[in-house]
Design an enzyme around this catalytic site. Structure first.
Site, PDB file in Angstrom:
ATOM      1  N   LYS A  35     -19.812  -3.990 -11.423  1.00 48.46           N
ATOM      2  CA  LYS A  35     -19.256  -2.642 -11.617  1.00 48.46           C
ATOM      3  C   LYS A  35     -18.573  -2.135 -10.353  1.00 48.46           C
ATOM      4  O   LYS A  35     -17.459  -1.617 -10.399  1.00 48.46           O
ATOM      5  CB  LYS A  35     -20.365  -1.649 -12.016  1.00 48.46           C
ATOM      6  CG  LYS A  35     -20.970  -1.916 -13.364  1.00 48.46           C
ATOM      7  CD  LYS A  35     -22.014  -0.872 -13.720  1.00 48.46           C
ATOM      8  CE  LYS A  35     -23.209  -0.862 -12.795  1.00 48.46           C
ATOM      9  NZ  LYS A  35     -23.970  -2.108 -12.760  1.00 48.46           N
ATOM     10  N   THR A  36     -19.276  -2.275  -9.234  1.00 47.65           N
ATOM     11  CA  THR A  36     -18.704  -1.769  -7.988  1.00 47.65           C
ATOM     12  C   THR A  36     -17.461  -2.578  -7.619  1.00 47.65           C
ATOM     13  O   THR A  36     -16.465  -2.034  -7.141  1.00 47.65           O
ATOM     14  CB  THR A  36     -19.766  -1.805  -6.867  1.00 47.65           C
ATOM     15  OG1 THR A  36     -20.885  -1.029  -7.297  1.00 47.65           O
ATOM     16  CG2 THR A  36     -19.235  -1.237  -5.567  1.00 47.65           C
ATOM     17  N   ASP A 220     -18.690   5.742  -8.918  1.00 47.85           N
ATOM     18  CA  ASP A 220     -19.685   4.670  -9.051  1.00 47.85           C
ATOM     19  C   ASP A 220     -21.045   5.304  -9.353  1.00 47.85           C
ATOM     20  O   ASP A 220     -21.251   6.493  -9.082  1.00 47.85           O
ATOM     21  CB  ASP A 220     -19.752   3.877  -7.728  1.00 47.85           C
ATOM     22  CG  ASP A 220     -20.355   2.480  -7.914  1.00 47.85           C
ATOM     23  OD1 ASP A 220     -20.734   2.138  -9.047  1.00 47.85           O
ATOM     24  OD2 ASP A 220     -20.440   1.743  -6.913  1.00 47.85           O
ATOM     25  N   GLU A 221     -21.978   4.533  -9.893  1.00 53.43           N
ATOM     26  CA  GLU A 221     -23.333   5.026 -10.187  1.00 53.43           C
ATOM     27  C   GLU A 221     -23.280   6.319 -11.007  1.00 53.43           C
ATOM     28  O   GLU A 221     -23.980   7.292 -10.715  1.00 53.43           O
ATOM     29  CB  GLU A 221     -24.109   5.274  -8.880  1.00 53.43           C
ATOM     30  CG  GLU A 221     -24.169   4.084  -7.943  1.00 53.43           C
ATOM     31  CD  GLU A 221     -25.205   3.045  -8.346  1.00 53.43           C
ATOM     32  OE1 GLU A 221     -25.897   3.250  -9.367  1.00 53.43           O
ATOM     33  OE2 GLU A 221     -25.287   2.016  -7.654  1.00 53.43           O
ATOM     34  N   GLN A 251     -30.369   2.142 -14.775  1.00 55.42           N
ATOM     35  CA  GLN A 251     -30.574   2.371 -13.344  1.00 55.42           C
ATOM     36  C   GLN A 251     -30.524   3.855 -12.992  1.00 55.42           C
ATOM     37  O   GLN A 251     -30.270   4.216 -11.842  1.00 55.42           O
ATOM     38  CB  GLN A 251     -29.534   1.609 -12.520  1.00 55.42           C
ATOM     39  CG  GLN A 251     -29.665   0.104 -12.669  1.00 55.42           C
ATOM     40  CD  GLN A 251     -28.734  -0.625 -11.719  1.00 55.42           C
ATOM     41  OE1 GLN A 251     -28.913  -0.602 -10.511  1.00 55.42           O
ATOM     42  NE2 GLN A 251     -27.715  -1.261 -12.263  1.00 55.42           N
ATOM     43  N   ARG A 606     -32.136  -6.063  -7.023  1.00 50.43           N
ATOM     44  CA  ARG A 606     -31.479  -6.143  -5.712  1.00 50.43           C
ATOM     45  C   ARG A 606     -31.531  -7.569  -5.185  1.00 50.43           C
ATOM     46  O   ARG A 606     -30.809  -7.936  -4.269  1.00 50.43           O
ATOM     47  CB  ARG A 606     -32.163  -5.226  -4.670  1.00 50.43           C
ATOM     48  CG  ARG A 606     -32.153  -3.730  -4.921  1.00 50.43           C
ATOM     49  CD  ARG A 606     -30.819  -3.209  -5.292  1.00 50.43           C
ATOM     50  NE  ARG A 606     -30.683  -3.143  -6.741  1.00 50.43           N
ATOM     51  CZ  ARG A 606     -29.515  -3.063  -7.358  1.00 50.43           C
ATOM     52  NH1 ARG A 606     -28.397  -3.033  -6.685  1.00 50.43           N
ATOM     53  NH2 ARG A 606     -29.452  -3.004  -8.683  1.00 50.43           N
TER      54      ARG A 606
HETATM   55  P1  ATP Z   1     -25.338  -2.631  -9.370  1.00 45.53           P
HETATM   56  O1  ATP Z   1     -25.642  -2.315 -10.787  1.00 45.53           O
HETATM   57  O2  ATP Z   1     -26.543  -3.151  -8.655  1.00 45.53           O
HETATM   58  O3  ATP Z   1     -24.627  -1.546  -8.669  1.00 45.53           O
HETATM   59  P2  ATP Z   1     -22.788  -3.909  -9.772  1.00 45.53           P
HETATM   60  O4  ATP Z   1     -22.655  -3.992 -11.237  1.00 45.53           O
HETATM   61  O5  ATP Z   1     -22.076  -2.831  -9.079  1.00 45.53           O
HETATM   62  O6  ATP Z   1     -24.342  -3.913  -9.387  1.00 45.53           O
HETATM   63  P3  ATP Z   1     -21.526  -5.625  -7.863  1.00 45.53           P
HETATM   64  O7  ATP Z   1     -22.312  -5.164  -6.699  1.00 45.53           O
HETATM   65  O8  ATP Z   1     -20.144  -5.171  -8.006  1.00 45.53           O
HETATM   66  O9  ATP Z   1     -22.364  -5.316  -9.191  1.00 45.53           O
HETATM   67  O10 ATP Z   1     -21.551  -7.199  -7.949  1.00 45.53           O
HETATM   68  C1  ATP Z   1     -22.747  -7.950  -7.794  1.00 45.53           C
HETATM   69  C2  ATP Z   1     -22.487  -9.214  -6.995  1.00 45.53           C
HETATM   70  O11 ATP Z   1     -21.732 -10.123  -7.788  1.00 45.53           O
HETATM   71  C3  ATP Z   1     -21.672  -8.976  -5.769  1.00 45.53           C
HETATM   72  O12 ATP Z   1     -22.094  -9.861  -4.758  1.00 45.53           O
HETATM   73  C4  ATP Z   1     -20.259  -9.311  -6.208  1.00 45.53           C
HETATM   74  O13 ATP Z   1     -19.460  -9.691  -5.127  1.00 45.53           O
HETATM   75  C5  ATP Z   1     -20.517 -10.466  -7.148  1.00 45.53           C
HETATM   76  N1  ATP Z   1     -19.480 -10.591  -8.203  1.00 45.53           N
HETATM   77  C6  ATP Z   1     -19.081  -9.638  -9.069  1.00 45.53           C
HETATM   78  N2  ATP Z   1     -18.144 -10.115  -9.912  1.00 45.53           N
HETATM   79  C7  ATP Z   1     -17.942 -11.413  -9.578  1.00 45.53           C
HETATM   80  C8  ATP Z   1     -17.090 -12.462 -10.087  1.00 45.53           C
HETATM   81  N3  ATP Z   1     -16.257 -12.263 -11.096  1.00 45.53           N
HETATM   82  N4  ATP Z   1     -17.167 -13.663  -9.492  1.00 45.53           N
HETATM   83  C9  ATP Z   1     -18.016 -13.892  -8.466  1.00 45.53           C
HETATM   84  N5  ATP Z   1     -18.844 -12.958  -7.949  1.00 45.53           N
HETATM   85  C10 ATP Z   1     -18.806 -11.737  -8.499  1.00 45.53           C
HETATM   86 MG    MG Z   2     -22.787  -1.218  -7.931  1.00 48.16          MG
END
Ligand code: ATP
Ligand code: MG
Length: 718
Positions: A35-36, A220-221, A251, A606
């Site tokens: 997402k981020t 975000d969040e 979350q 995490r």
């Molecule tokens: P959270 O819910 O904990 O906030 P999130 O959904 O925001 O998590 P991110 O932090 O954006 O998730 O991504 C999680 C991890 O996966 C990060 O290390 C990111 O770099 C990696 N990642 C995300 N998308 C890809 C992708 N398409 N290919 C490889 N790595 C990825």
């Molecule tokens: Mg995130």
């Protein structure tokens, strides 16, 4: 233009969200699904593919640290500095707006931010001034009343007492609190948001300006936005803007602070043309960690429901460690950290997460004695230490004389003969005249009220000192300003003399403040504020974040709440005990319990490679011993993913061990620290004793079975 750097690192679903047609977008997806990353790439996409200006983008992150990382990533993708971008937390952005438009916001130009502790102190003062019983009118509860109303956008005049005398009194305190803040020129955290909201609501031209400017509003969040944050976003977006919200209902962990997970639904209603995107592939965690977390969160009801899978390997099982007490827990964690480092890992890849800030201390002690560098986020905050607050109070007065909190804090520090009585005279005068303490003091010294002759001289000296400091620091570099105020205020001298109460450590901390000022760059606010004011705002807004040297490789310690959005190869979830986590307050409340479970889900997700759950059979916290059951969350994790770690013999000894070694044996041949055998459990070491003689109970750490409490009569000495 080559858009492949933006799109290549994304999977198909992520790419669709990033390249969504201009319009409202909601991305609803589980932990670690990107997402981020999607939000960050969307910023670059609208700039490069849609031709948006970096000035037209406002992005909200959850912490200042996250904002810094996002800015860095955007700059890297853009290949140029993203100077015009507004990226920050809701509080940080609101603050920035209020600084720019202090007049329209009806604030004094040099307004200061009141942190939570100062806020509580001010409320306490108001309660006392009314001769109310503090046992009945608990400052923390009054504070909660005020803040939660602000979070809902409610001022005292919006509240009805419904003929309830308690409520009537609370509303009255809220009203007085507002008057006191206005007089002192200070705003608390909740006020930053509410004021920024009202600023736009009440100034249509200003709002129109910002609507034209910020067409792209990314959050975000999103699941943890409260009513006023949501309202602020909605005002800004209007009918023409493009909100881009990403979140995960599983979350949502700030309900207790007014967050509304319903905002996810509200968004769909308020922006009926919005497009919904889902991401299902998790890139962060091993299969075991992800399945364990999924298993846990499945116990919650009313979820929006999401699939989350990983193509990664299953990896190591989740390790569970039953410590016999909190020191053993910390010792165990230290061992594991050393192993990790010995195998080439870095300390910064490790996070220790806990439910309550107070848990950090025992870990800190273990790390200090084991020479493991660590950094605590939040909690034991540098900027919240007493001596630092004293120093900041001087600096705040230098920049804003009307800051009553700061005035009270340092008017007689170091002692200069201004006693409680004289202060009362000044306070009375201020109350009568409706002015600040500073103005009152000036008037009193000028003969406006009867200060004793000695006190008048002392007060005059204090007023003169602050005025002089303000003149002298003019034109100096920020760290010189700080240094000068510290030296000339007498604070350094004061603490140097203070041999008993950690004087030396305090002086070191004050020195550290000068270095903090030297290394300070006002992120994203260049030129908008005088450096000293920017620094003071930073001290309140970012206390705790990044207080250690950023370059040092250290273990990361923080509460579960603070860990949101972050990721670490190795994670310890400590204090997994019923009553601690889930927290005592939530045990009888289903909604509360579900929020704790989400918090546990956040904690587990995490972890990238290694996840440890630890609990202590006996724990001393806040000076109280407790014997808790292992957290129910442990049992909710599917067993197949968990592996119990057998405690090692003699990892740590309770303090009682050394104290009692010389005392009488419990039974012939049996003493604390001695080896014993049990018919069923085998051999072990006595770690703890309760009572004496043959009826004593002892805790034995068995080599094979871990530690257990039992009657001494079942044991045979070795
Ligand atoms: P959270 O819910 O904990 O906030 P999130 O959904 O925001 O998590 P991110 O932090 O954006 O998730 O991504 C999680 C991890 O996966 C990060 O290390 C990111 O770099 C990696 N990642 C995300 N998308 C890809 C992708 N398409 N290919 C490889 N790595 C990825
Ligand atoms: Mg995130």
């Amino acid at each position: 233009m080559d858009l492949s750097p933006i799109l290549n690192p994304l999977n198909e679903a992520q790419r669709e969200a990033v390249t969504a047609p201009l319009g409202p977008v909601l991305v609803l997806a589980g932990a670690g699904s990107g997402k981020t990353r999607v939000l960050t790439h969307r910023i670059v996409w609208v700039i490069q593919a849609e031709g948006a200006s970096p000035h037209g983008i406002l992005a909200v992150t959850f912490t200042n640290k996250a904002a810094g990382e996002m800015r860095g990533r955007v700059e890297q993708l853009l290949g140029v500095p993203g100077g015009g971008l507004w990226i920050g937390t809701f509080h940080g952005l609101a603050h920035r707006l209020l600084r720019l438009h202090w007049r329209e916001a009806k604030l004094p130009q040099g307004f200061q931010i009141l942190d939570s502790e100062d806020q509580q102190r001010l409320i306490k003062k108001l309660i006392r001034a009314q001769n109310l019983d503090e046992a009945r009118w608990v400052p923390r509860e009054v504070q909660w009343f005020i803040n939660s109303n602000k979070d809902e956008g409610l001022r005292p005049q919006h509240l009805k007492d419904g003929s309830d005398p308690t409520r009537h009194q609370l509303i009255k305190l809220y009203t007085e609190y507002e008057v006191a803040c206005a007089r002192a020129g200070v705003v608390d955290f909740a006020e930053l948001l509410l004021r920024a909201f009202e600023l736009w609501r009440d100034n249509p031209e200003l709002l129109a300006h910002y609507r034209r400017r910020f067409r792209h509003v990314l959050i975000d969040e999103f699941q943890d936005t409260n009513a006023i944050q949501y309202g602020w976003m909605k005002l800004l977006v209007g009918s023409e803007g493009y909100p881009f919200a990403v979140g995960d209902d599983d979350q949502s962990i700030y309900r207790w602070r007014g967050a509304r997970v319903e905002n996810l639904h509200q968004f769909r209603r308020d922006f009926p043309t919005s497009k919904l995107y889902r991401l299902e592939q998790n890139y962060r965690s091993t299969g075991a960690i992800l399945s364990a977390a999924n298993g846990l969160i499945a116990n919650n009801s009313g979820r929006l429901g999401k699939n989350l899978w990983t193509s990664g390997e299953r990896g190591d099982p989740i390790r569970l460690y039953a410590a016999f007490n909190e020191r053993d827990e910390a010792e165990f964690v230290s061992h594991r950290i050393r192993d990790w480092v010995a195998h080439g890992g870095q300390r910064r890849e490790i996070a220790i997460l806990y439910r309550s800030n107070a848990q950090s201390r025992v870990f800190e002690e273990a790390f200090l004695s084991g020479r493991i560098p660590y950094k605590v986020y939040g909690g034991l905050r540098f900027f919240e230490r007493a001596e630092i607050k004293d120093a900041l109070a001087y600096l705040r007065l230098v920049s804003n004389r009307r800051d009553d909190q700061s005035f009270e804090r340092v008017v007689n520090l170091p002692t200069r003969g201004i006693g409680a009585k004289s202060l009362d005279v000044v306070r009375e005068y201020a109350k009568g005249a409706g002015c600040s303490l500073w103005e009152a003091a000036v008037a009193c010294v000028g003969g406006g009220a009867s200060l004793g002759p000695k006190a008048a001289v002392a007060m005059n000296g204090f007023l003169g000192l602050i005025e002089r400091l303000a003149r002298e620091v003019n034109g100096l570099a920020l760290h010189e300003q700080v240094d000068h105020v510290l030296q000339s205020s007498g604070l350094i001298e004061h603490y140097k003399r203070d041999k008993a109460d950690r004087g030396e450590a305090r002086v070191e901390n004050l020195d550290e403040l000068v270095s903090a000022a030297r290394g300070f760059t006002p992120e994203g606010m260049e030129g908008e504020l005088p450096p000293l004011e920017a620094f003071l705002a930073h001290a309140v807004l970012e206390s705790g974040e990044g207080q250690a040297d950023a370059w040092e490789d250290c273990v990361q310690m923080m509460t579960l709440h603070t860990a949101k959005g972050l990721e670490f190869p190795m994670v310890f979830l400590s204090g997994m005990e019923d009553g601690l986590f889930p927290h005592q307050r939530s045990l009888n409340d289903i909604d509360g319990l579900e929020e704790e479970r989400r918090l546990c889900y956040v904690g587990m997700t995490r972890a990238m490679k290694q996840l440890f759950l630890t609990y202590a059979e006996q724990r001393r916290l806040h000076g109280v011993d407790s014997y808790a059951m292992p957290s129910r969350f442990i049992k909710e994790v599917p067993e197949e993913f968990i592996e119990e770690v057998r405690p090692r013999i003699q990892v740590a000894r309770p303090a009682a061990f050394t104290r009692m070694r010389s005392e009488e044996p419990l039974m012939p041949g049996m003493r604390l620290g001695g080896r014993v055998r049990h018919g069923k459990f085998g051999e072990g070491v006595i770690l703890n004793v309760e009572g004496n003689g043959p009826t004593a109970r002892v805790q034995v750490n068995f080599e094979q079975q871990g530690s257990k409490w039992m009657m001494v009569q079942y044991l045979e000495p070795l």
